[in-house]
Motif scaffolding. Structure first.
Motif, PDB file in Angstrom:
ATOM      1  N   PRO A 232       0.824  -1.218   0.000  1.00  0.00           N
ATOM      2  CA  PRO A 232       0.000   0.000   0.000  1.00  0.00           C
ATOM      3  C   PRO A 232       0.853   1.262   0.000  1.00  0.00           C
ATOM      4  CG  PRO A 232       0.131  -0.903   2.212  1.00  0.00           C
ATOM      5  CD  PRO A 232       0.901  -1.858   1.320  1.00  0.00           C
ATOM      6  N   LYS A 233       0.296   2.313  -0.607  1.00  0.00           N
ATOM      7  CA  LYS A 233       0.983   3.608  -0.612  1.00  0.00           C
ATOM      8  C   LYS A 233       1.143   4.113   0.828  1.00  0.00           C
ATOM      9  CE  LYS A 233       0.088   8.378  -2.242  1.00  0.00           C
ATOM     10  NZ  LYS A 233      -0.887   9.203  -3.002  1.00  0.00           N
ATOM     11  N   PHE A 234       0.060   4.048   1.610  1.00  0.00           N
ATOM     12  CA  PHE A 234       0.137   4.371   3.034  1.00  0.00           C
ATOM     13  C   PHE A 234      -0.146   3.112   3.830  1.00  0.00           C
ATOM     14  CE2 PHE A 234      -1.114   8.441   1.108  1.00  0.00           C
ATOM     15  CZ  PHE A 234      -0.101   9.268   1.600  1.00  0.00           C
ATOM     16  N   LEU A 235       0.674   2.830   4.827  1.00  0.00           N
ATOM     17  CA  LEU A 235       0.478   1.627   5.644  1.00  0.00           C
ATOM     18  C   LEU A 235      -0.774   1.825   6.505  1.00  0.00           C
ATOM     19  CD1 LEU A 235       4.198   1.200   6.787  1.00  0.00           C
ATOM     20  CD2 LEU A 235       3.034   0.112   4.844  1.00  0.00           C
ATOM     21  N   PRO A 236      -1.727   0.912   6.426  1.00  0.00           N
ATOM     22  CA  PRO A 236      -2.954   1.082   7.223  1.00  0.00           C
ATOM     23  C   PRO A 236      -2.638   1.025   8.714  1.00  0.00           C
ATOM     24  CG  PRO A 236      -3.232  -0.610   5.523  1.00  0.00           C
ATOM     25  CD  PRO A 236      -1.776  -0.294   5.582  1.00  0.00           C
ATOM     26  N   LYS A 237      -3.231   1.931   9.457  1.00  0.00           N
ATOM     27  CA  LYS A 237      -3.102   1.886  10.914  1.00  0.00           C
ATOM     28  C   LYS A 237      -4.075   0.836  11.444  1.00  0.00           C
ATOM     29  CE  LYS A 237      -3.730   6.402  11.439  1.00  0.00           C
ATOM     30  NZ  LYS A 237      -3.696   7.799  11.887  1.00  0.00           N
ATOM     31  N   ASP A 238      -3.967   0.569  12.753  1.00  0.00           N
ATOM     32  CA  ASP A 238      -4.843  -0.455  13.339  1.00  0.00           C
ATOM     33  C   ASP A 238      -6.324  -0.114  13.202  1.00  0.00           C
ATOM     34  OD1 ASP A 238      -2.706  -1.965  13.960  1.00  0.00           O
ATOM     35  OD2 ASP A 238      -2.567  -1.309  16.060  1.00  0.00           O
ATOM     36  N   ASP A 239      -6.621   1.187  13.166  1.00  0.00           N
ATOM     37  CA  ASP A 239      -8.030   1.582  13.016  1.00  0.00           C
ATOM     38  C   ASP A 239      -8.474   1.560  11.563  1.00  0.00           C
ATOM     39  OD1 ASP A 239      -6.830   3.745  11.843  1.00  0.00           O
ATOM     40  OD2 ASP A 239      -7.640   5.249  13.230  1.00  0.00           O
ATOM     41  N   GLY A 240      -7.565   1.121  10.667  1.00  0.00           N
ATOM     42  CA  GLY A 240      -7.949   0.988   9.268  1.00  0.00           C
ATOM     43  C   GLY A 240      -7.714   2.231   8.439  1.00  0.00           C
ATOM     44  N   THR A 241      -7.343   3.319   9.067  1.00  0.00           N
ATOM     45  CA  THR A 241      -7.095   4.531   8.277  1.00  0.00           C
ATOM     46  C   THR A 241      -5.646   4.531   7.793  1.00  0.00           C
ATOM     47  OG1 THR A 241      -6.503   5.767  10.247  1.00  0.00           O
ATOM     48  CG2 THR A 241      -8.812   5.859   9.548  1.00  0.00           C
ATOM     49  N   PRO A 242      -5.367   5.311   6.737  1.00  0.00           N
ATOM     50  CA  PRO A 242      -4.003   5.339   6.190  1.00  0.00           C
ATOM     51  C   PRO A 242      -3.033   5.977   7.172  1.00  0.00           C
ATOM     52  CG  PRO A 242      -5.595   6.338   4.671  1.00  0.00           C
ATOM     53  CD  PRO A 242      -6.287   6.161   5.972  1.00  0.00           C
ATOM     54  N   GLY A 243      -1.878   5.323   7.372  1.00  0.00           N
ATOM     55  CA  GLY A 243      -0.874   5.842   8.290  1.00  0.00           C
ATOM     56  C   GLY A 243       0.387   6.253   7.564  1.00  0.00           C
ATOM     57  N   GLU A 244       1.502   5.713   8.038  1.00  0.00           N
ATOM     58  CA  GLU A 244       2.828   6.069   7.525  1.00  0.00           C
ATOM     59  C   GLU A 244       2.949   5.846   6.018  1.00  0.00           C
ATOM     60  OE1 GLU A 244       7.298   4.273   8.301  1.00  0.00           O
ATOM     61  OE2 GLU A 244       5.643   3.627   9.585  1.00  0.00           O
ATOM     62  N   ARG A 245       3.688   6.731   5.353  1.00  0.00           N
ATOM     63  CA  ARG A 245       3.955   6.613   3.916  1.00  0.00           C
ATOM     64  C   ARG A 245       4.912   5.461   3.688  1.00  0.00           C
ATOM     65  NH1 ARG A 245       4.282   6.840  -1.124  1.00  0.00           N
ATOM     66  NH2 ARG A 245       4.146   8.762  -2.355  1.00  0.00           N
ATOM     67  N   ASN A 246       4.587   4.566   2.790  1.00  0.00           N
ATOM     68  CA  ASN A 246       5.457   3.452   2.419  1.00  0.00           C
ATOM     69  C   ASN A 246       6.555   3.971   1.486  1.00  0.00           C
ATOM     70  OD1 ASN A 246       6.342   0.807   2.322  1.00  0.00           O
ATOM     71  ND2 ASN A 246       4.418  -0.018   1.518  1.00  0.00           N
ATOM     72  N   SER A 247       7.655   3.248   1.390  1.00  0.00           N
ATOM     73  CA  SER A 247       8.764   3.768   0.581  1.00  0.00           C
ATOM     74  C   SER A 247       8.634   3.301  -0.873  1.00  0.00           C
ATOM     75  CB  SER A 247      10.107   3.390   1.190  1.00  0.00           C
ATOM     76  OG  SER A 247      10.270   2.010   1.248  1.00  0.00           O
ATOM     77  N   LEU A 248       7.690   3.884  -1.503  1.00  0.00           N
ATOM     78  CA  LEU A 248       7.502   3.663  -2.935  1.00  0.00           C
ATOM     79  C   LEU A 248       7.060   4.988  -3.516  1.00  0.00           C
ATOM     80  CD1 LEU A 248       4.135   3.530  -3.717  1.00  0.00           C
ATOM     81  CD2 LEU A 248       4.390   1.615  -2.142  1.00  0.00           C
ATOM     82  N   VAL A 249       7.492   5.270  -4.752  1.00  0.00           N
ATOM     83  CA  VAL A 249       7.090   6.529  -5.385  1.00  0.00           C
ATOM     84  C   VAL A 249       6.796   6.316  -6.858  1.00  0.00           C
ATOM     85  CG1 VAL A 249       8.428   8.039  -3.839  1.00  0.00           C
ATOM     86  CG2 VAL A 249       9.485   7.166  -5.954  1.00  0.00           C
TER      87      VAL A 249
END
Lengths: 595, 595
Positions: A232-249
């Motif tokens: 994923p572009k953003f790693l899902p947080k435990d609550d299901g919302t987008p979290g940290e940016r993954n290292s892909l561009v």
């Protein structure tokens, strides 16, 4: 005239020809009574023609803009339209209710997808690939991954992509190099470059779920060592919302001939965090769930662009006055006749119309088998339906995109010089449609899949079953004088396809180059057989309506278009048979240097 | 790999197949011994491939830029290339020495024009239209006008245009509105708007000579009231140099799908000063001199773009490795085989190659008749040659642009996804080539010209003469076992064309819609017949070389490509015949509302 969704043709197919109400015992079909279906079609027609279609030319002219911060801006209006689409729930029409879908028959979402693609092909690819990716996840991923991703993707708040191609490999995925390194927590670190990733980056949704093929360190060489990952572009947080940016561009966009409104991305993965989908080294099989879905979708794009191009050409031909009819003025009070009086203009329009309407029927008929394969209680029905899906997928993708593109070329031709200018939509339809012959496996790859894999599977069970079905139809309708031209045409082309099939069995095994050399002609012969069957079904249905006293000119129109198909398109079948029986000598004997 | 002019094929055609040296008694041909011809071809190849080809993509990407002061800037490098072309005298290769031309055979300038168009179609249209305009002036203008304009145009220091189309009329010139008002000094004042004027404004030459169709005040309505005028951008001074600016401007450029390097202008004439060419109300006939020349040139563009697209595709197919041959690895030390091992890739390449080489021969053969029509001492030869020129012009324009475009589409297909990106030249070839099916009369108009005018002219003398020539060739070579497949193929398609011709005579007169409905299939059947004749001629020539001990693999290559043509392209003839004999009922019966 702007694009008008062909709702009348959808209701004819769904109600009269395929009679979907007779499957009311199947999941999803119970909710798809024809009055519900018509409401949905009307709503889809309004959304696609009023919201998506006006953005088509905007997308073409503006294109997507990449910035050095690796973001991509889609054309003006795309984001608002995307939000409207999500809001209305169009993405989940036939998705599993467990993930928030409406669970309606797939054949119905096909109608929506055609309208969406006719109205705005570049836009429609964002949800189209999202749907395919969600199907692959639903098929192959763990329950935990499904829970995390599918509700978002079915709703469309997150989009999906498929990452196969790398600079050195497209068709030949065995050469794939992107690597995956297992981590102690069960995840993987993905590193590599992928190209031609549709929707790889954009500003439409809050997250992007990349399905990435990669090779786990130490995996076997070739296609047996390929695994599938969710990255994923953003790693899902435990609550299901987008979290940290993954290292892909997204490292850049391709400049291309068409579909400018869709971002075709170069994707760079640099130790990006990914989750394995299914088993190690078994990624291709799961990706092919998405791929097969995508191939049907691309066949549909061929019909969709052909329909849009046809409509624009027909409107132009009725409006543009130039010259006089060969049989005397038809618009005597005007300075000239509309060009639709000219036989050669009508020839181009009917060439398109006959293939589009026949192709649409073939797609819907096949998609209904997809529904049956999915949920029919009788295993024999499911198996036959599954066989048909496998057999018809390459035919629908290859034949219908070849013919849809021809409709776009002819549509421009009807416009004369106006068509070559960018003031009319003909150029965009042609340029957008052109990719459909290439992506998700070139049409040559489809033809090889058909003759090399699909025909032979299970001892030829699928094609024999198709021949038997046609024979049954012919026997059942023998003596129906009104249907005779259709039955004769169908019997003739079926015999030609059978002859070609036997020729392939005799000559393709001893020399595979004979199969390769025959493949495209065989695929077209198959397409013509499928369309002949569809025109016979449609003619039978229309004739029954007329005989029953229905005066709607729609039915008489079906009969004349069907007659055009028999007289002016079906004769190609003989040429395909002659060509393919010539074998591969003239093709394989020239040395490489002679090219 | 960059474009390589097919010089070897030109020398084969000019020396071996057409044997132009046997016409050394004709004006121009005496100076065209094969060593001179080869020198010219080599020079042309160097200029076009080294100077024009590198600017092709520049022209596509930059396009022409219009400024509010009504000037147009051509792409970077075009002006310098144009100057080089003028300096070398390429424009006047076959022009009349009286006006500074070199007076060489037209068939030779055809080779130059093909190379120029393959290398850079958009650029080549500037000199191409200039040459056509000078031919029209040479045919129809007064000696004084010729003296004033032709030396400049033959040299290329001034360029020419053709101004026919107006917003309300293209094909139907009877609706033309631009008006011409006679002045006391014998000149006219021209007022009106013309659209789609190629090269209507640019920065390449010191003056632009517009040939403008207009209606003299009080002229009869329709096509009988159209006159032709020379309307120069700058009024020539008495010393022949450009003087005062005429009151005409380029009001804007069209945005279009291709040929971006050529300025497609909206021209506004506002009391512009013009000189009548020929008689009042007899302008169309003179413009048709230019138009016919242009139609042959457009057929050549089809071949030229097809050749360039084919070369790019063949180079890609040899270079791109992906997958393995169906009969085992052909590049076992590499990770995959080049894709040219695949039969379906070769099918696409050979489809292009067979039509391009056959089409080039057909063009050269026809152009040689153009030379004979122009200067052969025997009136019967001149008449037959003139008949052929008239008959073949619509076939060459329509059939070869349809097939050249197909070669561009297939060329892109060979590239796979790369072809759809603008990093490879395939997209530009396809986009540029597309206009060739439309301009100078759409291919549908060509087909109508063929069946409605050219076939019937002089009681069918031209087509009967063509049939007799083929019969003569077949009789002369009867019993030649090596040629048998070519003779059988030619005899078969000639019989089909004859059957179609008789069908048209029987059914087209009673109902002109039958002729219209048959026209495009008839044109393609004619094209296939022409190419079958050319392949028989080429095969005979190549076989004789081989039998004579010539080991050049070029000749063996001709035979395999010819065999491919017979086996894989010629079978379309039967389908065209079946379709056209279906008549017009299915085409004409649907009411307008049903489209």
């Amino acid at each position: 005239m702007a694009y008008q969704p062909p709702v009348r043709d959808y209701t004819f197919l769904l109600r009269d020809v395929l009679d979907i109400e007779k499957h009311a015992n199947l999941p999803g079909f119970a909710d798809a009574s024809m009055d519900v279906v018509e409401q949905i079609l009307d709503g889809a027609a309004a959304f696609t023609s009023e919201v998506l279609a006006p953005l088509n030319s905007v997308g073409d002219k503006q294109g997507c803009k990449w910035s050095p911060d690796n973001t991509v801006k889609t054309p003006d209006g795309f984001k608002a339209a995307y939000d409207q689409m999500v809001e209305a729930g169009w993405l989940g029409l036939s998705s599993d209710p467990a993930w928030g879908g409406q669970g309606l028959p797939r054949v119905l979402s096909l109608a929506y997808n055609e309208m969406s693609s006719s109205a705005n092909m570049a836009f429609s690819m964002y949800p189209g690939l999202t749907h395919g990716a969600s199907e692959a996840i639903n098929y192959g991923a763990s329950e935990e991954l499904k829970q995390r991703y599918l509700p978002k993707m079915v709703a469309g708040t997150w989009t999906g992509t498929m990452n196969l191609t790398e600079p050195q490999c497209g068709t030949d995925l065995g050469m794939l190099r992107t690597k995956a390194v297992p981590q102690a927590d069960g995840t993987y670190r993905i590193t590599g470059q992928k190209i031609w990733i549709s929707g790889g980056e954009h500003d439409l949704a809050e997250n992007i779920v990349h399905l990435v093929l990669a090779r786990i360190e130490g995996a076997p060489a070739g296609v047996k060592g390929i695994s599938l990952f969710i990255v994923p572009k953003f790693l899902p947080k435990d609550d299901g919302t987008p979290g940290e940016r993954n290292s892909l561009v997204c490292a850049g966009l391709e400049e291309k001939m068409g579909i400018h409104g869709n971002a075709t991305c170069v994707m760079a993965y640099d130790d990006a965090k990914g989750w394995l989908v299914g088993e190690e080294n078994a990624g291709l099989k799961i990706m092919f769930v998405m791929m097969n879905e995508a191939r049907l979708g691309v066949g549909l794009q061929g019909v969709a662009q052909g329909e849009a191009a046809y409509q624009a050409a027909a409107a132009f031909a009725k409006d543009r006055i130039q010259g006089r009819s060969l049989t005397g003025p038809k618009n005597p009070d005007g300075p000239a006749d509309p060009i639709i009086v000219h036989p050669d203009v009508r020839r181009m329009l009917l060439d398109s119309k006959a293939v589009i309407e026949g192709g649409r029927a073939f797609l819907f008929w096949t998609a209904l088998h997809g529904d049956l394969a999915h949920s029919h209680p009788d295993e024999a029905v499911r198996q036959k339906a599954q066989d048909y899906m496998g057999l018809m997928t390459p035919v629908l993708k290859g034949y219908l995109t070849d013919k849809g593109f021809k409709a776009c070329v002819d549509g421009m031709q009807v416009h004369g010089g106006s068509g070559f200018t960018e003031h009319f939509p003909a150029s965009q339809y042609l340029r957008d449609c052109r990719i459909a012959l290439i992506y998700e496996g070139t049409n040559g790859v489809q033809a090889l899949d058909l003759v090399g894999r699909k025909l032979a599977a299970n001892g030829g069970r699928a094609v024999m079953s198709f021949f038997a079905e046609i024979d049954g139809f012919l026997a059942e309708n023998e003596g129906n004088a009104q249907l005779k031209p259709y039955l004769d045409g169908l019997a003739g082309v079926k015999a030609q396809l059978q002859e070609a099939t036997f020729w392939l069995m005799q000559n393709g095994l001893s020399n595979p180059d004979n199969a390769g050399a025959a493949s495209t002609d065989y695929m077209h012969l198959f397409g013509l057989t499928g369309l002949s069957y569809m025109w016979a079904l449609m003619a039978k249905t229309a004739q029954a309506k007329i005989d029953g006293g229905d005066a709607d000119p729609f039915y008489a129109g079906k009969l004349t278009t069907g007659r055009y198909f028999l007289e002016r398109i079906l004769p190609d079948a003989g040429a395909h048979l002659t060509k393919l029986k010539a074998g591969s000598d003239a093709i394989m004997s020239p040395p490489v240097e002679s090219f």
